[in-house]
Design a protein around this motif. Sequence first.
Motif, PDB file in Angstrom:
ATOM      1  N   SER A 101       8.378   0.906  -1.327  1.00 24.24           N
ATOM      2  CA  SER A 101       8.185  -0.382  -1.999  1.00 24.24           C
ATOM      3  C   SER A 101       6.925  -0.332  -2.844  1.00 24.24           C
ATOM      4  O   SER A 101       6.092   0.585  -2.695  1.00 24.24           O
ATOM      5  CB  SER A 101       8.061  -1.520  -0.977  1.00 24.24           C
ATOM      6  N   GLY A 102       6.767  -1.328  -3.724  1.00 22.24           N
ATOM      7  CA  GLY A 102       5.529  -1.448  -4.470  1.00 22.24           C
ATOM      8  C   GLY A 102       4.357  -1.737  -3.559  1.00 22.24           C
ATOM      9  O   GLY A 102       3.239  -1.247  -3.776  1.00 22.24           O
ATOM     10  N   ARG A 103       4.588  -2.529  -2.524  1.00 24.23           N
ATOM     11  CA  ARG A 103       3.530  -2.842  -1.573  1.00 24.23           C
ATOM     12  C   ARG A 103       3.084  -1.588  -0.823  1.00 24.23           C
ATOM     13  O   ARG A 103       1.883  -1.367  -0.614  1.00 24.23           O
ATOM     14  CB  ARG A 103       4.018  -3.914  -0.586  1.00 24.23           C
ATOM     15  N   ALA A 104       4.043  -0.751  -0.430  1.00 19.06           N
ATOM     16  CA  ALA A 104       3.692   0.518   0.209  1.00 19.06           C
ATOM     17  C   ALA A 104       2.903   1.405  -0.748  1.00 19.06           C
ATOM     18  O   ALA A 104       1.971   2.107  -0.338  1.00 19.06           O
ATOM     19  CB  ALA A 104       4.951   1.240   0.679  1.00 19.06           C
ATOM     20  N   ALA A 105       3.263   1.364  -2.036  1.00 20.10           N
ATOM     21  CA  ALA A 105       2.543   2.168  -3.025  1.00 20.10           C
ATOM     22  C   ALA A 105       1.088   1.724  -3.136  1.00 20.10           C
ATOM     23  O   ALA A 105       0.184   2.559  -3.282  1.00 20.10           O
ATOM     24  CB  ALA A 105       3.239   2.078  -4.380  1.00 20.10           C
ATOM     25  N   ILE A 106       0.827   0.400  -3.065  1.00 18.92           N
ATOM     26  CA  ILE A 106      -0.561  -0.081  -3.094  1.00 18.92           C
ATOM     27  C   ILE A 106      -1.315   0.421  -1.870  1.00 18.92           C
ATOM     28  O   ILE A 106      -2.463   0.874  -1.957  1.00 18.92           O
ATOM     29  CB  ILE A 106      -0.606  -1.616  -3.181  1.00 18.92           C
TER      30      ILE A 106
ATOM     31  N   LEU B  86      -4.607   2.842  -1.970  1.00 18.26           N
ATOM     32  CA  LEU B  86      -5.886   2.552  -1.316  1.00 18.26           C
ATOM     33  C   LEU B  86      -6.295   3.679  -0.378  1.00 18.26           C
ATOM     34  O   LEU B  86      -7.481   4.041  -0.295  1.00 18.26           O
ATOM     35  CB  LEU B  86      -5.780   1.234  -0.552  1.00 18.26           C
ATOM     36  N   GLU B  87      -5.322   4.232   0.334  1.00 20.86           N
ATOM     37  CA  GLU B  87      -5.636   5.362   1.221  1.00 20.86           C
ATOM     38  C   GLU B  87      -6.103   6.571   0.425  1.00 20.86           C
ATOM     39  O   GLU B  87      -7.023   7.285   0.839  1.00 20.86           O
ATOM     40  CB  GLU B  87      -4.414   5.701   2.071  1.00 20.86           C
ATOM     41  N   CYS B  88      -5.481   6.823  -0.736  1.00 23.41           N
ATOM     42  CA  CYS B  88      -5.921   7.936  -1.590  1.00 23.41           C
ATOM     43  C   CYS B  88      -7.373   7.758  -2.017  1.00 23.41           C
ATOM     44  O   CYS B  88      -8.120   8.735  -2.159  1.00 23.41           O
ATOM     45  CB  CYS B  88      -5.035   8.030  -2.832  1.00 23.41           C
ATOM     46  N   LEU B  89      -7.772   6.496  -2.215  1.00 27.21           N
ATOM     47  CA  LEU B  89      -9.139   6.184  -2.632  1.00 27.21           C
ATOM     48  C   LEU B  89     -10.095   6.030  -1.444  1.00 27.21           C
ATOM     49  O   LEU B  89     -11.249   5.654  -1.639  1.00 27.21           O
ATOM     50  CB  LEU B  89      -9.137   4.905  -3.468  1.00 27.21           C
ATOM     51  N   ALA B  90      -9.597   6.292  -0.228  1.00 30.78           N
ATOM     52  CA  ALA B  90     -10.407   6.209   0.997  1.00 30.78           C
ATOM     53  C   ALA B  90     -10.974   4.808   1.209  1.00 30.78           C
ATOM     54  O   ALA B  90     -12.098   4.647   1.696  1.00 30.78           O
ATOM     55  CB  ALA B  90     -11.519   7.246   0.977  1.00 30.78           C
ATOM     56  N   VAL B  91     -10.184   3.784   0.873  1.00 28.38           N
ATOM     57  CA  VAL B  91     -10.597   2.405   1.122  1.00 28.38           C
ATOM     58  C   VAL B  91     -10.391   2.090   2.601  1.00 28.38           C
ATOM     59  O   VAL B  91      -9.348   2.413   3.179  1.00 28.38           O
ATOM     60  CB  VAL B  91      -9.791   1.429   0.244  1.00 28.38           C
ATOM     61  N   GLY B  92     -11.380   1.454   3.208  1.00 30.88           N
ATOM     62  CA  GLY B  92     -11.277   1.110   4.623  1.00 30.88           C
ATOM     63  C   GLY B  92     -12.198  -0.022   4.990  1.00 30.88           C
ATOM     64  O   GLY B  92     -12.714  -0.740   4.108  1.00 30.88           O
ATOM     65  N   PRO B  93     -12.445  -0.241   6.266  1.00 31.22           N
ATOM     66  CA  PRO B  93     -13.315  -1.334   6.715  1.00 31.22           C
ATOM     67  C   PRO B  93     -14.691  -1.270   6.046  1.00 31.22           C
ATOM     68  O   PRO B  93     -15.279  -0.198   5.909  1.00 31.22           O
ATOM     69  CB  PRO B  93     -13.415  -1.104   8.228  1.00 31.22           C
TER      70      PRO B  93
ATOM     71  N   THR C 271       1.802  -9.579  -1.830  1.00 29.41           N
ATOM     72  CA  THR C 271       1.971  -8.135  -1.653  1.00 29.41           C
ATOM     73  C   THR C 271       0.790  -7.355  -2.212  1.00 29.41           C
ATOM     74  O   THR C 271       0.607  -6.186  -1.861  1.00 29.41           O
ATOM     75  CB  THR C 271       3.261  -7.644  -2.332  1.00 29.41           C
ATOM     76  N   MET C 272      -0.012  -7.977  -3.086  1.00 29.93           N
ATOM     77  CA  MET C 272      -1.217  -7.305  -3.575  1.00 29.93           C
ATOM     78  C   MET C 272      -2.325  -7.330  -2.533  1.00 29.93           C
ATOM     79  O   MET C 272      -3.211  -6.462  -2.539  1.00 29.93           O
ATOM     80  CB  MET C 272      -1.726  -7.984  -4.852  1.00 29.93           C
ATOM     81  N   VAL C 273      -2.298  -8.328  -1.655  1.00 28.76           N
ATOM     82  CA  VAL C 273      -3.411  -8.560  -0.734  1.00 28.76           C
ATOM     83  C   VAL C 273      -3.183  -7.874   0.609  1.00 28.76           C
ATOM     84  O   VAL C 273      -4.121  -7.330   1.210  1.00 28.76           O
ATOM     85  CB  VAL C 273      -3.635 -10.070  -0.531  1.00 28.76           C
ATOM     86  N   THR C 274      -1.947  -7.913   1.109  1.00 27.68           N
ATOM     87  CA  THR C 274      -1.696  -7.397   2.459  1.00 27.68           C
ATOM     88  C   THR C 274      -2.071  -5.929   2.649  1.00 27.68           C
ATOM     89  O   THR C 274      -2.546  -5.565   3.732  1.00 27.68           O
ATOM     90  CB  THR C 274      -0.228  -7.624   2.869  1.00 27.68           C
ATOM     91  N   PRO C 275      -1.901  -5.048   1.651  1.00 30.65           N
ATOM     92  CA  PRO C 275      -2.363  -3.673   1.876  1.00 30.65           C
ATOM     93  C   PRO C 275      -3.868  -3.593   2.113  1.00 30.65           C
ATOM     94  O   PRO C 275      -4.329  -2.782   2.930  1.00 30.65           O
ATOM     95  CB  PRO C 275      -1.960  -2.951   0.586  1.00 30.65           C
ATOM     96  N   VAL C 276      -4.633  -4.418   1.390  1.00 33.02           N
ATOM     97  CA  VAL C 276      -6.085  -4.436   1.571  1.00 33.02           C
ATOM     98  C   VAL C 276      -6.429  -4.881   2.990  1.00 33.02           C
ATOM     99  O   VAL C 276      -7.243  -4.262   3.681  1.00 33.02           O
ATOM    100  CB  VAL C 276      -6.731  -5.373   0.529  1.00 33.02           C
TER     101      VAL C 276
ATOM    102  N   ALA D 110       2.524 -10.876   5.789  1.00 33.14           N
ATOM    103  CA  ALA D 110       2.338 -10.170   7.055  1.00 33.14           C
ATOM    104  C   ALA D 110       1.714  -8.802   6.809  1.00 33.14           C
ATOM    105  O   ALA D 110       1.856  -8.219   5.730  1.00 33.14           O
ATOM    106  CB  ALA D 110       3.682 -10.010   7.760  1.00 33.14           C
ATOM    107  N   LEU D 111       1.002  -8.280   7.805  1.00 28.63           N
ATOM    108  CA  LEU D 111       0.448  -6.944   7.675  1.00 28.63           C
ATOM    109  C   LEU D 111       1.573  -5.919   7.548  1.00 28.63           C
ATOM    110  O   LEU D 111       2.696  -6.131   8.006  1.00 28.63           O
ATOM    111  CB  LEU D 111      -0.441  -6.625   8.878  1.00 28.63           C
ATOM    112  N   ILE D 112       1.256  -4.811   6.934  1.00 26.28           N
ATOM    113  CA  ILE D 112       2.277  -3.847   6.525  1.00 26.28           C
ATOM    114  C   ILE D 112       2.717  -2.966   7.689  1.00 26.28           C
ATOM    115  O   ILE D 112       1.917  -2.576   8.542  1.00 26.28           O
ATOM    116  CB  ILE D 112       1.734  -2.982   5.374  1.00 26.28           C
TER     117      ILE D 112
END
Length: 434
Positions: free
Chosen positions: A63-68, A72-79, A92-97, A280-282
Amino acid sequence: MSAAAPRPGSGAVRPSVAGAPPVTAPMIPAPRLPVVGWNTFSGPAEAAVPTLLAHPRHVLTTSGRAAILLALECLAVGPGDVVLLPTYHCPTMVTPVKTLGAEAVFYPIDERGAPRLDWLSAHVPPRTKALLVPHYFGLPQTMDAVRAWCDSRGIALIEDCAHAMFGRSGERPIGSWGDVSIASLTKFFPTPEGGVLALNRADLSLPALTPASRIEQVKAASDILHMGASHDRLTGLNGLIRGVFALRGLLRGAPRGQATPVPSRHGDLDEEEEIDANMALIDLPLSHRALTRASGWISTRVPRRRIVESRRRNYEFFTAAFAGCEGVHALLPALPADCAPYVFPLWVRAPDPGYLEMRRLGVPVSRWDRLWPGVPALPGDVGKAWSHHVLQLACHQDLTDADLRRIVEQVKRLFTGPAQPANSANPARQAHAA
């Protein structure tokens, strides 16, 4: 010359001359997203504009949401990290974050949907890791200033092409401006699932995805056929396919006579169910699963020129149909040359309660009116106003002329006072067929 012949399975007769009375609206609601039919496989393979599917470093996701999330994981985004998101957004733009434990900070947009870089320069949090910028409605944003702003601050740019599978931004193809770019297949192709993740930075690596199971492979293929037959787009096979699914429902214990539900995907759910699902969370295992073969085949092998040209004709039809109407107007009437729109954004002065009535009637329309909790009111921002006043009218390639006329008729009936006759034929289509 007369207009082209009706499309198979359209359920409508196309008038041969302008001014003919509109046909009766089909009993089956128009699809909100593309559905497979015999026309899916017609026309030249390549379109005149580039597609993100031609990107040299991309992977197909569920999905597009999974792609986001994967971006983010590729960019090492985390807590502890901050991701900048627009005030006008789909959840769907917010839940991956949120799923990755990062913080979402919302920025204002201008009247064309571009980030207000002056505000961002004054308010960007120090822990900002990435900025997500969408090409709203499939109309390309100007990205060079955004790219320069990110480069000067060491912030990664996520180019959100969920609405923009085809097109150019400036001299570059869509999807080539971001450090990472994402897209959604279901908005442009008749697939029950699918997204795209593309990487433009050499130091980033595409993720390894888990193959879909055999059951998931079969389900995806059957869902594609079921969606087409449910909308009468597979003439000669509609009854057979519906009968097979009805029999399967009986074998699984469904009450006799109860219709077999059309497989759900983003855009086909009840609006409240869709919003709740998107907030909902992914599901992490699903987000790291590879796309099924059937969905991948449809999205990469079907001819593309029809997709681009039909969407452009339908967008131009709506622009002409609503010109001069009291109470509504095209939000962005000028259609750029190198793009294929996802939807037609219509500004409605008083959208309620007419919007819910359109949804009840099965008119293919949506609205981003459930913003993420805590979105602030910011100076110079149009995002929150768009979330209330802008209706997204479907303009995809699998809408018939009868579908388009019905959309116009309902908009005029509900938002512009007494019903007015819609154009009986799409003049852009007639010109194309002549």
